[in-house]
Design an enzyme around this catalytic site. Sequence first.
Site, PDB file in Angstrom:
ATOM      1  N   ARG A  82       7.186  24.186  98.234  1.00 15.01           N
ATOM      2  CA  ARG A  82       6.596  24.631  97.375  1.00 15.01           C
ATOM      3  C   ARG A  82       7.637  25.543  96.334  1.00 15.01           C
ATOM      4  O   ARG A  82       8.373  26.725  96.932  1.00 15.01           O
ATOM      5  CB  ARG A  82       5.403  25.556  97.395  1.00 15.01           C
ATOM      6  CG  ARG A  82       4.810  26.181  96.197  1.00 15.01           C
ATOM      7  CD  ARG A  82       3.375  25.838  95.795  1.00 15.01           C
ATOM      8  NE  ARG A  82       3.124  26.832  94.762  1.00 15.01           N
ATOM      9  CZ  ARG A  82       1.883  27.346  94.508  1.00 15.01           C
ATOM     10  NH1 ARG A  82       0.827  27.116  95.470  1.00 15.01           N
ATOM     11  NH2 ARG A  82       1.481  27.654  93.231  1.00 15.01           N
ATOM     12  N   ARG A  91       2.862  21.392  91.722  1.00 19.35           N
ATOM     13  CA  ARG A  91       3.192  21.818  93.238  1.00 19.35           C
ATOM     14  C   ARG A  91       3.122  20.865  94.349  1.00 19.35           C
ATOM     15  O   ARG A  91       2.210  20.003  94.347  1.00 19.35           O
ATOM     16  CB  ARG A  91       2.450  23.187  93.444  1.00 19.35           C
ATOM     17  CG  ARG A  91       0.995  22.965  93.894  1.00 19.35           C
ATOM     18  CD  ARG A  91       0.117  22.653  92.590  1.00 19.35           C
ATOM     19  NE  ARG A  91       0.242  23.617  91.454  1.00 19.35           N
ATOM     20  CZ  ARG A  91      -0.452  24.822  91.325  1.00 19.35           C
ATOM     21  NH1 ARG A  91      -1.454  25.125  92.062  1.00 19.35           N
ATOM     22  NH2 ARG A  91      -0.088  25.631  90.182  1.00 19.35           N
ATOM     23  N   ASP A  94      -0.908  23.624  97.376  1.00 25.53           N
ATOM     24  CA  ASP A  94      -1.615  24.781  96.910  1.00 25.53           C
ATOM     25  C   ASP A  94      -2.658  24.893  98.051  1.00 25.53           C
ATOM     26  O   ASP A  94      -3.486  24.264  98.314  1.00 25.53           O
ATOM     27  CB  ASP A  94      -2.217  24.343  95.530  1.00 25.53           C
ATOM     28  CG  ASP A  94      -2.694  25.782  94.908  1.00 25.53           C
ATOM     29  OD1 ASP A  94      -2.129  26.795  95.218  1.00 25.53           O
ATOM     30  OD2 ASP A  94      -3.564  25.596  94.033  1.00 25.53           O
ATOM     31  N   ASP A  96      -5.599  27.588  98.715  1.00 27.60           N
ATOM     32  CA  ASP A  96      -6.626  28.902  98.202  1.00 27.60           C
ATOM     33  C   ASP A  96      -7.709  29.141  98.995  1.00 27.60           C
ATOM     34  O   ASP A  96      -8.491  28.132  99.302  1.00 27.60           O
ATOM     35  CB  ASP A  96      -7.292  28.424  96.788  1.00 27.60           C
ATOM     36  CG  ASP A  96      -6.022  28.223  95.704  1.00 27.60           C
ATOM     37  OD1 ASP A  96      -4.956  28.758  95.671  1.00 27.60           O
ATOM     38  OD2 ASP A  96      -6.346  27.488  94.682  1.00 27.60           O
TER      39      ASP A  96
HETATM   40  N1  ROI Z   1      -6.212  20.012  88.522  1.00 24.73           N
HETATM   41  C1  ROI Z   1      -6.393  19.326  89.624  1.00 24.73           C
HETATM   42  N2  ROI Z   1      -7.450  18.047  89.333  1.00 24.73           N
HETATM   43  N3  ROI Z   1      -6.476  19.782  90.579  1.00 24.73           N
HETATM   44  C2  ROI Z   1      -5.940  20.951  91.105  1.00 24.73           C
HETATM   45  O1  ROI Z   1      -5.849  21.389  92.063  1.00 24.73           O
HETATM   46  C3  ROI Z   1      -5.183  21.755  90.080  1.00 24.73           C
HETATM   47  N4  ROI Z   1      -4.555  22.794  90.033  1.00 24.73           N
HETATM   48  C4  ROI Z   1      -3.980  23.529  88.819  1.00 24.73           C
HETATM   49  C5  ROI Z   1      -4.132  23.157  87.758  1.00 24.73           C
HETATM   50  C6  ROI Z   1      -2.941  23.010  87.276  1.00 24.73           C
HETATM   51  C7  ROI Z   1      -5.065  24.372  86.973  1.00 24.73           C
HETATM   52  N5  ROI Z   1      -4.847  21.904  87.776  1.00 24.73           N
HETATM   53  C8  ROI Z   1      -5.595  21.236  88.883  1.00 24.73           C
HETATM   54  O2  ROI Z   1      -3.609  24.924  89.495  1.00 24.73           O
END
Ligand code: ROI
Length: 164
Positions: A82, A91, A94, A96
């Site tokens: 990343r 990325r 991610d 979370d």
């Molecule tokens: N859109 C989708 N479909 N899935 C994500 O995990 C995701 N993550 C983000 C942003 C760019 C807001 N859009 C996303 O950070």
Amino acid sequence: MERIYIGMGSNLAAPERQLHNAVEALAQLPGTIVAGVSAFYQSDSLLPGQPRYTNAVAALDSSLAPLQLLDALQGIENDQGRERLERWGPRTLDLDILLFGDRLIDEPRLKVPHYQLHLRAFVLYPLAELAPTLRLPDGKPLSDLLATCPFVGLERLHPAESHQ
Ligand code: ROI
């Protein structure tokens, strides 16, 4: 041990592979068991001009403290290449923390429940696969959140496509 739900997302460098590798890395964390992984879902990015995302949710049982887990997740993101070039940028991975037991966490580095949980179909639907009767720390049933967040634009991948 507390039950923790992790939202996973990737839109670069073979996203399904990234999510698989992330699950393997989560399973290696000290004091942590991966109790379940949802199907993988594809959807357009919430921001235009980015590749489509693949998302999934993992359930962990862990004795790590919230900030220890956050550090570990950031380590996994970094290990998987990343680069933090821009906020909200595309990325490789991610991770979370969506929910951490029944805790409400409000620290500069970490807010739990995740502040956009209720808005994101690509988080709510995989979460509901793992925990259909879940209630949030405020007592609200997950099914209430699903009712106001339609399953639009989500493509659920067949497990054979996800778990390659
Ligand atoms: N859109 C989708 N479909 N899935 C994500 O995990 C995701 N993550 C983000 C942003 C760019 C807001 N859009 C996303 O950070």
